[in-house]
Write an enzyme that holds these catalytic residues in place. Structure first.
Site, PDB file in Angstrom:
ATOM      1  N   GLU A  30      -0.540   5.393   5.519  1.00  0.00           N
ATOM      2  CA  GLU A  30       0.328   4.227   5.357  1.00  0.00           C
ATOM      3  C   GLU A  30       1.778   4.682   5.191  1.00  0.00           C
ATOM      4  O   GLU A  30       2.158   5.205   4.142  1.00  0.00           O
ATOM      5  CB  GLU A  30      -0.092   3.403   4.133  1.00  0.00           C
ATOM      6  CG  GLU A  30      -1.507   2.864   4.190  1.00  0.00           C
ATOM      7  CD  GLU A  30      -1.678   1.765   5.224  1.00  0.00           C
ATOM      8  OE1 GLU A  30      -0.690   1.086   5.552  1.00  0.00           O
ATOM      9  OE2 GLU A  30      -2.811   1.595   5.697  1.00  0.00           O
ATOM     10  N   GLU A  81       1.446  -2.216  -3.091  1.00  0.00           N
ATOM     11  CA  GLU A  81       1.278  -1.669  -1.736  1.00  0.00           C
ATOM     12  C   GLU A  81      -0.155  -1.186  -1.514  1.00  0.00           C
ATOM     13  O   GLU A  81      -0.725  -1.378  -0.437  1.00  0.00           O
ATOM     14  CB  GLU A  81       2.269  -0.529  -1.499  1.00  0.00           C
ATOM     15  CG  GLU A  81       2.260  -0.005  -0.074  1.00  0.00           C
ATOM     16  CD  GLU A  81       2.775  -1.018   0.933  1.00  0.00           C
ATOM     17  OE1 GLU A  81       2.055  -1.276   1.925  1.00  0.00           O
ATOM     18  OE2 GLU A  81       3.877  -1.543   0.744  1.00  0.00           O
ATOM     19  N   GLU A  96      -5.625  -5.288   3.950  1.00  0.00           N
ATOM     20  CA  GLU A  96      -5.509  -5.096   5.401  1.00  0.00           C
ATOM     21  C   GLU A  96      -6.698  -4.312   5.957  1.00  0.00           C
ATOM     22  O   GLU A  96      -7.229  -4.656   7.008  1.00  0.00           O
ATOM     23  CB  GLU A  96      -4.206  -4.376   5.740  1.00  0.00           C
ATOM     24  CG  GLU A  96      -2.988  -5.246   5.571  1.00  0.00           C
ATOM     25  CD  GLU A  96      -1.697  -4.537   5.947  1.00  0.00           C
ATOM     26  OE1 GLU A  96      -1.724  -3.309   6.196  1.00  0.00           O
ATOM     27  OE2 GLU A  96      -0.665  -5.217   5.997  1.00  0.00           O
TER      28      GLU A  96
END
Length: 126
Positions: free
Chosen positions: A32, A73, A80
């Protein structure tokens, strides 16, 4: 019906949970780019927090606000990943889940920016 993955207790459970957490941090850092950027922001900003903060409470607030960004995050990335695991097909509920998680990241960044801005203002104006 018992879950075969929930049989660990005591120190064994703590050791495994720590391993899973470290694997998650490693996966977030390698996979990420936003998480990587935020980690480096925390690393660079840590010495600044000790200069900018007037006392331990302000320093903790400055650093805590950046840690909150990382936490949110991680949650965003988890949402996701779960959505993508289910299907790559475009769906209104999938989009809503991803958009809501992204909005949470934005709000945590705005909160952190506000805290850092207020501390900077107080340091320079006062």
């Amino acid at each position: 019906m018992s879950n075969p993955y929930k049989g660990k207790t005591g120190l064994n459970r703590i050791l495994h949970a720590t391993g899973y957490s470290l694997a998650g941090l490693r996966a977030a850092y390698t996979g990420e780019s936003a998480f990587r950027q935020e980690v480096w922001l925390l690393i660079v900003a840590t010495p600044l927090a000790f200069w900018l903060g007037q006392g331990w409470v302000q320093t903790a607030l400055l650093l805590g606000s950046l840690m909150l960004v990382l936490i949110v995050e991680l949650l965003n990335s988890g949402i996701e990943a779960a959505i993508d695991r289910v299907s790559f097909e475009l769906h209104d509920l999938s989009k809503r889940a991803k958009d809501l998680a992204s909005a949470a990241v934005l709000l945590s960044l705005l909160l952190s920016a506000g805290i850092w801005g207020a501390a900077l203002w107080q340091r320079l104006a006062g």
